[in-house]
Enzyme design. Structure first.
Site, PDB file in Angstrom:
ATOM      1  N   THR A  43       0.829  -1.205   0.000  1.00 50.66           N
ATOM      2  CA  THR A  43       0.000   0.000   0.000  1.00 50.66           C
ATOM      3  C   THR A  43       0.864   1.257   0.000  1.00 50.66           C
ATOM      4  O   THR A  43       0.556   2.239  -0.674  1.00 50.66           O
ATOM      5  CB  THR A  43      -0.937   0.000   1.220  1.00 50.66           C
ATOM      6  OG1 THR A  43      -1.709  -1.207   1.222  1.00 50.66           O
ATOM      7  CG2 THR A  43      -1.886   1.187   1.169  1.00 50.66           C
ATOM      8  N   GLU A 253      -4.275  -5.094  -5.569  1.00 53.65           N
ATOM      9  CA  GLU A 253      -4.639  -6.513  -5.473  1.00 53.65           C
ATOM     10  C   GLU A 253      -4.892  -7.123  -6.856  1.00 53.65           C
ATOM     11  O   GLU A 253      -5.903  -7.800  -7.091  1.00 53.65           O
ATOM     12  CB  GLU A 253      -5.883  -6.688  -4.584  1.00 53.65           C
ATOM     13  CG  GLU A 253      -5.749  -6.131  -3.184  1.00 53.65           C
ATOM     14  CD  GLU A 253      -4.843  -6.964  -2.278  1.00 53.65           C
ATOM     15  OE1 GLU A 253      -4.212  -7.916  -2.789  1.00 53.65           O
ATOM     16  OE2 GLU A 253      -4.765  -6.657  -1.079  1.00 53.65           O
ATOM     17  N   GLN A 283      -0.521 -14.859  -3.256  1.00 55.34           N
ATOM     18  CA  GLN A 283      -1.659 -14.596  -2.379  1.00 55.34           C
ATOM     19  C   GLN A 283      -2.981 -14.585  -3.146  1.00 55.34           C
ATOM     20  O   GLN A 283      -3.961 -13.996  -2.688  1.00 55.34           O
ATOM     21  CB  GLN A 283      -1.460 -13.274  -1.634  1.00 55.34           C
ATOM     22  CG  GLN A 283      -0.260 -13.271  -0.701  1.00 55.34           C
ATOM     23  CD  GLN A 283      -0.175 -12.017   0.136  1.00 55.34           C
ATOM     24  OE1 GLN A 283      -0.922 -11.815   1.095  1.00 55.34           O
ATOM     25  NE2 GLN A 283       0.750 -11.141  -0.222  1.00 55.34           N
TER      26      GLN A 283
END
Length: 685
Positions: A43, A253, A283
């Site tokens: 982030t 993401e 992930q």
């Protein structure tokens, strides 16, 4: 490149706070893929990338599009950009895919055959419409599902899910027939099972569903993304008109995008050639909702000129935790290679403990959590992370017995669930039918199922009770009510008193009788929804717990301790959550129960590599200490440890608690348990 750039004063602190790899990524232009491993500052790097485009490259915030997957992530991004660049400098096109695509669709609703001011139907609305359409279909015309009955709640949910999946694949109702037949043919060729009849039924259902939405001038979540993406695919003028609006497109993401989202990002960044994608293929854990890990892994093939940056320095976990995580994910043959490392030191080895039964596992975890709290670790820095929601039950019971405060993240705690609270109210009312202490219980269950008692009737009962200083249940006989309510409530009172008098029965048996004889079970049986089925399962579990008690007071105290006080949610409580819920979070101490091969990855795991990625995600939530447990027997079935444990190097794990000398028995923690209780008592807990 950065050496020749003159960094503006407002941007300098932002860039100075980055590692060389983060800084290089933030400064890069064009098609950029940032492979950000767990805990590597994803982030922060994305925020710096936005700030760099505004402060250094002079892009207007209104022409930067920044997309996230959750509203929470969007809020955090906006706050960080505002701190870095000043008030009003965050991109106006910053939000979730659904929010940004809704803005695009509202600008030109005709591309979806809608009118201005259209409504948006959420997931619950979608399910309700599909349920109505299926219930209106003669049962003999419904396909027979693999499990359950035609037209039941599971089939309704499955049909709604398939409509959503068609939209994610950009398949409109008029294309659905051809698409489904091609899918069925492929499955047959590959000798894979496919629900031919179910999918063919969906084709017609999808058409009726979409016609109904158009009549209502409404769009569902799938429409918000499908129609703008299809319009950009088919209409070059429309695509150019929207793509030229933005000088840069930033995506968070990226490993979680589905086909529609990927194509939307690709086309809306076409004119600028600026697509900054941040993610981690290791992930990617959401294939069950349409995410395709191939898009992040194929980024360089899709965009040959793309620059790739790997963020591998982890700021969260110790070396033992990272070495174990790296070893597990290294077995995924298709991953993009990267190796996490840290400057935090080795830390403590992973504790891998094996117990005979789930009760021993749960008690040991609860005792160890208490020991660590007594040693000074705040409750909220401890998490128990499991593969499936149902695995929390034994842990919850053990935590309650150990007087450890906890909350279930993203779920209603067991004793806060509606059916559970209703059942507790019934046994409480039966235990004290003549005591005003039972009045709140009466209010809760007097009209469940419906007995014709409305607000007016309840008000009359309340008035009688106050005037005569009697309980609400007693006041039923003394109050003038409608004939329906009076008859039903008189029978309700008879059942409550009769069952309550049977003190020779366990509290669990009294609870079962009350739920059956008051009609509560029948009410749930008549409701064929998944929620009702779950409530029946919850009540069966509660009755099993209640079997251990002879006095209702003891059960109620047990439940109250689990529920906690108002305002305590998230405050000084151990966190219980699933692996999927845990993504993006971090805790000093993480317990990972039920790592048995039959559960994780599971004997029927369709995507072993994704289960492996889940193991990686779960383990990398731990900052200081990770504990993995498994059992020889679970729910009457013998088990073996998860195959993922074999991947952890022996020098990164131990088979006992870190505070033990290695000679203690794993299944005999009574001395430790008793010591923990003494320490908790000393703390006044």
């Amino acid at each position: 490149m950065s050496a020749s750039l003159s960094i503006p004063p407002r941007l300098a602190p932002v860039l100075d706070d980055l590692t060389p790899a983060q800084r290089a990524a933030a400064l890069a232009l064009g098609r950029v893929l940032v492979l950000a491993g767990a805990g590597t500052g994803k982030t922060k790097t994305l925020t710096a990338g936005v700030a760099t485009r505004i402060e250094l490259y002079g892009m207007e915030p209104s022409r930067i599009l920044c997309v996230t997957f959750t509203n929470k992530a969007a809020r955090e991004m906006r706050e960080r950009i505002t701190r870095a660049c000043g008030e009003g400098m965050a991109p106006s096109w910053l939000g979730t895919f659904h929010a940004l695509c809704a803005r695009q669709l509202r600008a030109e609703p005709d591309i979806a055959y809608l009118r201005a001011g259209f409504d948006i139907r959420d997931a619950d609305d979608t399910l309700a419409i599909v349920r109505r359409l299926i219930k209106a279909t003669p049962v003999e015309q419904l396909p027979r599902p693999e499990e359950g009955e035609p037209g039941d709640a599971r089939q309704i949910a499955k049909m709604a899910e398939r409509i959503s999946r068609l939209k994610e694949d950009l398949v409109t109702p008029d294309m659905a027939g051809h698409h489904v037949e091609a899918m069925i043919a492929r499955a047959h060729t590959q000798k894979r099972f496919v629900d031919d009849a179910g999918w063919r039924f969906v084709v017609g259902l999808y058409g009726r569903y979409q016609s109904l939405l158009r009549e209502q001038n409404a769009a569902d979540f799938g429409d918000l993304l499908m129609w703008p993406t299809l319009a950009m695919l088919k209409n070059e003028t429309y695509r150019y008109r929207w793509s030229r609006r933005f000088t840069s497109v930033m995506a968070d993401e990226f490993q979680d995008v589905n086909r529609a989202q990927f194509l939307w990002l690709k086309m809306i960044s076409e004119v600028s050639g600026e697509l900054f994608a941040v993610g981690d293929d290791s992930q990617s854990i959401y294939s069950w909702r349409g995410a395709k890990v191939g898009f992040i892994r194929g980024f360089s093939q899709e965009f040959p000129e793309a620059k790739t940056f790997k963020l591998e320095e982890n700021f969260r976990s110790t070396a033992h935790i990272l070495d174990a995580s790296n070893a597990i994910i290294a077995q995924d043959p298709s991953r993009i290679p990267k190796t996490l490392y840290t400057r935090k030191g080795a830390g403590k080895p992973i504790e891998v403990l094996q117990f005979s039964y789930i009760s021993e596992e749960a008690d040991a975890i609860a005792a160890e959590i208490g020991r660590r709290a007594a040693a000074g670790c705040p409750w909220h820095d401890i998490a128990v992370i499991y593969r499936q929601n149902r695995l929390s039950r034994s842990i919850e019971e053990a935590l309650i017995q150990a007087r450890v405060p906890y909350e279930i993240v993203g779920d209603v705690g067991f004793y806060q669930r509606v059916a559970v609270k209703d059942a507790l109210a019934l046994v409480s009312l039966a235990a004290r039918p003549d005591d005003r202490q039972s009045d709140e219980a009466f209010r809760r269950v007097a009209n469940k199922p419906s007995r014709g008692l409305g607000a007016k009737g309840l008000g009359a009962i309340e008035l009688t009770a106050r005037e005569q200083d009697i309980s609400l249940l007693c006041a039923v006989r003394e109050t003038r009510l409608s004939q329906k309510a009076a008859t039903a409530l008189t029978e309700f009172e008879r059942v409550v008193r009769e069952v309550g008098a049977q003190e020779n029965l366990s509290v669990g048996d009294r609870m079962r009788l009350l739920l059956e004889d008051t009609g509560y079970f029948d009410m749930l049986r008549a409701d064929d929804s998944d929620e009702a089925a779950t409530q029946m399962e919850n009540l069966a579990e509660l009755a099993d717990v209640a079997d251990r008690y002879r006095k209702v007071d003891h059960l109620m105290e047990h439940a109250a301790l689990a529920s906690g006080a108002p305002g305590e949610k998230g405050k000084e409580r151990v966190q219980l959550l699933t692996m999927h819920r845990a993504k993006g979070l971090e805790f000093r101490h993480v317990f990972l129960p039920a790592w048995e091969d039959s559960l994780f990855p599971g004997s029927n795991a369709r995507n072993l590599d994704e289960e492996r990625r889940l193991a990686y995600v779960a383990l990398t939530r731990a900052m200081e200490q990770a504990t993995i447990t498994c059992c020889d027997y679970r729910q009457g079935t013998s088990s073996i440890p998860s195959r993922f444990l074999d991947d952890i190097p022996s020098n990164n794990r131990i088979r006992h608690w870190n505070w033990q000398d290695g000679r203690g028995s794993l299944s005999n923690n009574r001395p430790a348990w008793e010591q923990t209780q003494r320490e908790l008592n000393a703390l006044g807990i």
